[in-house]
Design a protein around this motif. Structure first.
Motif, PDB file in Angstrom:
ATOM      1  N   THR A 118       5.044   5.502  -0.455  1.00 56.33           N
ATOM      2  CA  THR A 118       4.101   4.523   0.068  1.00 56.33           C
ATOM      3  C   THR A 118       4.850   3.659   1.075  1.00 56.33           C
ATOM      4  O   THR A 118       6.084   3.691   1.145  1.00 56.33           O
ATOM      5  CB  THR A 118       3.521   3.641  -1.047  1.00 56.33           C
ATOM      6  OG1 THR A 118       4.597   3.044  -1.783  1.00 56.33           O
ATOM      7  CG2 THR A 118       2.655   4.455  -1.994  1.00 56.33           C
ATOM      8  N   TYR A 119       4.093   2.907   1.830  1.00 61.23           N
ATOM      9  CA  TYR A 119       4.680   2.086   2.884  1.00 61.23           C
ATOM     10  C   TYR A 119       4.551   0.615   2.491  1.00 61.23           C
ATOM     11  O   TYR A 119       3.445   0.064   2.443  1.00 61.23           O
ATOM     12  CB  TYR A 119       3.979   2.380   4.217  1.00 61.23           C
ATOM     13  CG  TYR A 119       4.020   3.856   4.562  1.00 61.23           C
ATOM     14  CD1 TYR A 119       5.140   4.407   5.170  1.00 61.23           C
ATOM     15  CD2 TYR A 119       2.963   4.702   4.230  1.00 61.23           C
ATOM     16  CE1 TYR A 119       5.193   5.757   5.474  1.00 61.23           C
ATOM     17  CE2 TYR A 119       3.012   6.050   4.517  1.00 61.23           C
ATOM     18  CZ  TYR A 119       4.133   6.571   5.144  1.00 61.23           C
ATOM     19  OH  TYR A 119       4.190   7.919   5.418  1.00 61.23           O
ATOM     20  N   ARG A 120       5.670  -0.002   2.231  1.00 56.74           N
ATOM     21  CA  ARG A 120       5.678  -1.343   1.659  1.00 56.74           C
ATOM     22  C   ARG A 120       5.006  -2.378   2.561  1.00 56.74           C
ATOM     23  O   ARG A 120       4.419  -3.338   2.077  1.00 56.74           O
ATOM     24  CB  ARG A 120       7.124  -1.774   1.385  1.00 56.74           C
ATOM     25  CG  ARG A 120       7.796  -1.000   0.276  1.00 56.74           C
ATOM     26  CD  ARG A 120       9.269  -1.376   0.167  1.00 56.74           C
ATOM     27  NE  ARG A 120       9.458  -2.820   0.077  1.00 56.74           N
ATOM     28  CZ  ARG A 120       9.397  -3.510  -1.049  1.00 56.74           C
ATOM     29  NH1 ARG A 120       9.115  -2.881  -2.180  1.00 56.74           N
ATOM     30  NH2 ARG A 120       9.609  -4.810  -1.054  1.00 56.74           N
ATOM     31  N   ASP A 121       5.097  -2.215   3.856  1.00 48.11           N
ATOM     32  CA  ASP A 121       4.654  -3.255   4.776  1.00 48.11           C
ATOM     33  C   ASP A 121       3.248  -3.020   5.328  1.00 48.11           C
ATOM     34  O   ASP A 121       2.886  -3.592   6.362  1.00 48.11           O
ATOM     35  CB  ASP A 121       5.651  -3.382   5.936  1.00 48.11           C
ATOM     36  CG  ASP A 121       7.026  -3.817   5.449  1.00 48.11           C
ATOM     37  OD1 ASP A 121       7.082  -4.597   4.480  1.00 48.11           O
ATOM     38  OD2 ASP A 121       8.021  -3.349   6.014  1.00 48.11           O
ATOM     39  N   PRO A 162      -0.953  -6.065   0.243  1.00 43.37           N
ATOM     40  CA  PRO A 162       0.179  -5.169   0.554  1.00 43.37           C
ATOM     41  C   PRO A 162       0.457  -4.209  -0.596  1.00 43.37           C
ATOM     42  O   PRO A 162       0.340  -4.580  -1.771  1.00 43.37           O
ATOM     43  CB  PRO A 162       1.349  -6.135   0.765  1.00 43.37           C
ATOM     44  CG  PRO A 162       0.723  -7.455   1.035  1.00 43.37           C
ATOM     45  CD  PRO A 162      -0.565  -7.477   0.260  1.00 43.37           C
ATOM     46  N   ARG A 164       3.202  -3.138  -1.670  1.00 43.78           N
ATOM     47  CA  ARG A 164       4.349  -3.533  -2.502  1.00 43.78           C
ATOM     48  C   ARG A 164       3.935  -4.430  -3.669  1.00 43.78           C
ATOM     49  O   ARG A 164       4.677  -4.565  -4.644  1.00 43.78           O
ATOM     50  CB  ARG A 164       5.405  -4.252  -1.649  1.00 43.78           C
ATOM     51  CG  ARG A 164       4.948  -5.554  -1.024  1.00 43.78           C
ATOM     52  CD  ARG A 164       6.100  -6.232  -0.294  1.00 43.78           C
ATOM     53  NE  ARG A 164       5.686  -7.467   0.361  1.00 43.78           N
ATOM     54  CZ  ARG A 164       5.212  -7.546   1.583  1.00 43.78           C
ATOM     55  NH1 ARG A 164       5.092  -6.429   2.308  1.00 43.78           N
ATOM     56  NH2 ARG A 164       4.846  -8.693   2.107  1.00 43.78           N
ATOM     57  N   GLY A 165       2.743  -5.025  -3.607  1.00 45.68           N
ATOM     58  CA  GLY A 165       2.294  -5.902  -4.685  1.00 45.68           C
ATOM     59  C   GLY A 165       1.409  -5.221  -5.710  1.00 45.68           C
ATOM     60  O   GLY A 165       0.905  -5.887  -6.615  1.00 45.68           O
ATOM     61  N   LYS A 171      -1.493   1.747  -7.721  1.00 41.97           N
ATOM     62  CA  LYS A 171      -0.880   2.694  -6.788  1.00 41.97           C
ATOM     63  C   LYS A 171      -1.413   4.109  -7.031  1.00 41.97           C
ATOM     64  O   LYS A 171      -1.636   4.869  -6.074  1.00 41.97           O
ATOM     65  CB  LYS A 171       0.643   2.667  -6.925  1.00 41.97           C
ATOM     66  CG  LYS A 171       1.305   1.463  -6.279  1.00 41.97           C
ATOM     67  CD  LYS A 171       2.819   1.555  -6.389  1.00 41.97           C
ATOM     68  CE  LYS A 171       3.489   0.362  -5.720  1.00 41.97           C
ATOM     69  NZ  LYS A 171       4.956   0.394  -5.846  1.00 41.97           N
TER      70      LYS A 171
END
Length: 341
Positions: A118-121, A162, A164-165, A171
């Motif tokens: 996945t892409y954190r940003d 985001p 990442r959260g 997910k």
């Protein structure tokens, strides 16, 4: 044995039998089977990761792929997803060969691997929109698919959040959405419930069943066998690269069930009832525990009814009878030997 040589052999062998038009374009092989593995082999040096596996999954069905770690499940799934080539044999997705027509297969298949990037940003909507564009979705169609997928997976409320959260469960929902974004006919899910809490597993199971009810064909691997038994129309048990059993859960249970455990509650004279039962050939392992008589019974349901009738006719007061049928976990332990390669 050289893997590159094997892959070329597989391509050469299958291309002659794959239906094609005069201009060389592939012809869709119409069938009720939306997934089909035909004598699939995959060798890594001397290791036979997949050895002569054949099975099919009907359109709109859920197929559970069961086996210990290292059994060959992920290798089979990677071949179906066109991420690897077989050494011999072929596999078909919605009628198209993974060897000869990988681009057509990819358009009809959604793959959710056991580990994914996945892409954190980026946020959830940006993530799904990226894959929608990668699949060539444009304009209103892309917007409608994004809206439907986020609604179906329950991620619409965190479109701007985001990645990442996100929790592990969210997910998983997001990556299921990624696999669904182009509306594939076939879904391949490799351990989608791993690491999820009980509520998230239940919700995932409901989503998978709903996808099947909508006509999608789902192949799913999992170590949570009780959930597969409830969810799947059929299962396949694999160990050391070989398919040991395949069919509906009930069929496999019947094939492997030589006996079942019976518990009969006798209100009076349980010991005498046990002595009576000991004369019956299909009864073994008798145990008397208070009013309960427990034993292994090798007969079918009609023999079971005759056994109860015999006890009643001899004056025993049968209050309860409980029959324990082998679960999918019991069958798995009976079929496999715990071997790895």
């Amino acid at each position: 044995m050289n893997d590159n040589v094997n892959s070329v052999t597989a391509t050469d062998t299958v291309s002659a039998s794959t239906p094609r038009r005069a201009n060389g374009t592939p012809v869709h092989v119409g069938s009720d089977d939306c997934i089909e593995l035909r004598r699939l082999h995959r060798f890594f040096g001397k290791t036979k990761a997949v050895e002569d596996i054949s099975f099919s999954v009907r359109r709109g069905h859920v197929f559970g792929y069961i086996g210990p770690n290292g059994a060959g499940k992920t290798t089979s799934m990677r071949i179906l997803a066109t991420l690897d080539l077989p050494s011999y044999g072929d596999a078909y997705v919605d009628g198209f060969s993974v060897i000869n027509d990988p681009e057509l297969v990819r358009g009809r298949l959604g793959f959710m691997p056991d580990s994914f990037g996945t892409y954190r940003d980026v946020n959830c909507q940006e993530y799904l929109d990226f894959f929608a564009r990668a699949y060539g979705l444009v304009g209103r169609h892309r917007t409608d698919r994004l809206r439907w997928v986020m609604n179906f997976t329950g991620t619409e409320g965190m479109a701007e959040k985001p990645i990442r959260g996100l929790s592990k469960g969210m997910k998983q929902r997001l990556c299921l959405g990624r696999a669904l974004i182009h509306d594939p006919a076939v879904m391949i899910l490799d351990e989608p419930a791993a690491g999820l809490d009980p509520r998230a597993r239940i919700q995932l199971r409901k989503m998978i069943r709903e996808l099947a009810d909508r006509g999608k064909t789902v192949l799913i691997s999992s170590h949570i066998l009780t959930e597969l038994a409830e969810m799947c129309d059929s299962v396949g048990i694999i160990e050391q690269g070989k398919l040991l059993a395949t069919g509906s859960v009930d069929d496999i249970q019947r094939q492997r069930e030589s006996s079942r455990e019976l518990k009969i509650r006798i209100l009076d004279r349980a010991a005498a009832a046990s002595e009576c039962l000991s004369t019956i050939d299909t009864v073994s392992g008798l145990i008397v525990d208070g009013q309960l008589v427990k034993f292994e019974f090798a007969g079918d349901i009609h023999d079971q009814a005759a056994l109860v009738s015999q006890l009643v006719s001899q004056g025993f007061q049968v209050a309860e009878i409980e029959s324990h049928k082998k679960s999918l976990e019991d069958v798995f332990l009976q079929v496999t030997e715990g071997l790895v390669q």
